[in-house]
Design an enzyme around this catalytic site. Structure first.
Site, mmCIF file in Angstrom:
data_model
loop_
_atom_site.group_PDB
_atom_site.id
_atom_site.type_symbol
_atom_site.label_atom_id
_atom_site.label_comp_id
_atom_site.label_asym_id
_atom_site.label_seq_id
_atom_site.Cartn_x
_atom_site.Cartn_y
_atom_site.Cartn_z
ATOM 1 N N MET A 27 0.839 -1.195 0.000
ATOM 2 C CA MET A 27 0.000 0.000 0.000
ATOM 3 C C MET A 27 0.879 1.252 0.000
ATOM 4 O O MET A 27 0.427 2.339 0.346
ATOM 5 C CB MET A 27 -0.957 -0.001 1.192
ATOM 6 C CG MET A 27 -1.984 -1.109 1.117
ATOM 7 S SD MET A 27 -3.498 -0.782 2.052
ATOM 8 C CE MET A 27 -2.844 -0.603 3.711
ATOM 9 N N HIS A 34 9.380 -3.602 3.425
ATOM 10 C CA HIS A 34 8.948 -3.794 2.044
ATOM 11 C C HIS A 34 10.138 -4.096 1.125
ATOM 12 O O HIS A 34 10.052 -4.946 0.233
ATOM 13 C CB HIS A 34 8.249 -2.538 1.520
ATOM 14 C CG HIS A 34 6.993 -2.183 2.241
ATOM 15 N ND1 HIS A 34 6.891 -1.084 3.059
ATOM 16 C CD2 HIS A 34 5.779 -2.789 2.271
ATOM 17 C CE1 HIS A 34 5.678 -1.012 3.536
ATOM 18 N NE2 HIS A 34 4.976 -2.039 3.089
#
Length: 278
Positions: A27, A34
């Site tokens: 997102m 990430h």
């Protein structure tokens, strides 16, 4: 290398048709956790697709959809440094052109526990968007972080139940030096709240150190670490069977997972730790 950025499904599908790719769904508001997924994706496939989409289906009416950080420019710089080939950054209208979505993936019993109990419908929204992304990208591998353990469990089950031709790969939780699990929501924490948030990782450490004495000892040790922090409002603390994601019996032995979720100030955080019950 600057990633090729696509905002429409048709353009992305055309660009990656026939290619061997790994998908990292995000997102945005990317952090080192990430990027660890991206690094692992690079090991698994010749090319990497990172999706950046704040999915409204997984946010409840009182949750932080509008406040959720959107940092596309910084995200693209971070992905360029990792030489990511493709970024899919669609609008809400592109992903849900008719607005309300009548056809959804339902998460079932486990989807109503823990995060699902606190955030009704959350996992239906997660599974629906993941299913859409898998259909759009058709990767050989899809990657998730272990911090979102319940999400990973449900995605794996969806892939198995629906016979989806993709391998679900998980990557260990990335933590700050002091133990705080990385999260895009950590930026909401004040200095005082951030210090208080360390109670979550301390509770998990205490739980793991008590695992040889059974479930009651694990929960007591974790609760003891959490009780002293006035800024930490615990939502749930549980020990689950990793195979079923259901709470373990009082006399359980073997591999299990300790889950914790709490609101620290106005920010909701989750964490977990695998243990071996003695």
């Amino acid at each position: 290398m600057t990633p090729a950025v696509f905002t429409t499904i048709a353009e992305l599908r055309s660009a990656i048709a026939g290619r061997d790719v790994a998908l990292v769904p995000t997102m945005g508001a990317l952090h080192a956790g990430h990027l660890a997924l991206v690094d692992r994706a690079r090991e698994l496939a010749p090319e990497v697709v990172v999706s950046i989409f704040v999915n409204p289906l997984q946010f409840g009416p009182s949750e932080d959809l509008d406040r959720y950080p959107r940092t596309l420019e910084a995200d693209l710089e971070a992905l360029a440094a990792r030489e990511v080939e493709y970024v899919f950054a669609p609008t809400v209208d592109e992903m849900y052109p008719t607005g309300a979505v009548d056809t959804r993936v339902v998460a079932g019993q486990v989807g109503g526990l823990f995060e699902g109990r606190s955030r009704p419908g959350h996992f239906d929204g997660v599974l629906t968007v993941v299913a859409k992304l898998l259909n759009i990208v058709q990767p050989r591998h899809v990657l998730f972080g272990r911090k979102d353990a319940q999400q990973v469990f449900l995605v794996r089950r969806m892939v198995t139940d629906l016979n989806l031709p993709v391998h679900v790969e998980t990557v260990d939780t990335v933590r700050e030096a002091d133990g705080l699990a990385l999260s895009s929501r950590n930026r909401y924490l004040s200095d005082e709240e951030r210090r208080a948030a360390l109670a979550l990782s301390r509770a998990l450490e205490a739980a793991a150190s008590s695992a040889d004495r059974g479930v009651d000892a694990v929960l007591a040790a974790a609760q003891g670490s959490l009780m002293g922090e006035e800024l930490v409002d615990v939502d749930y603390l549980a020990v689950v069977d990793q195979r079923t994601f259901l709470p373990v019996d009082d006399d359980a032995r073997g591999a299990a997972l300790v889950l914790v979720a709490a609101r620290v100030g106005g920010t909701r955080l989750i964490d977990n730790e695998p243990i071996v019950l003695g």
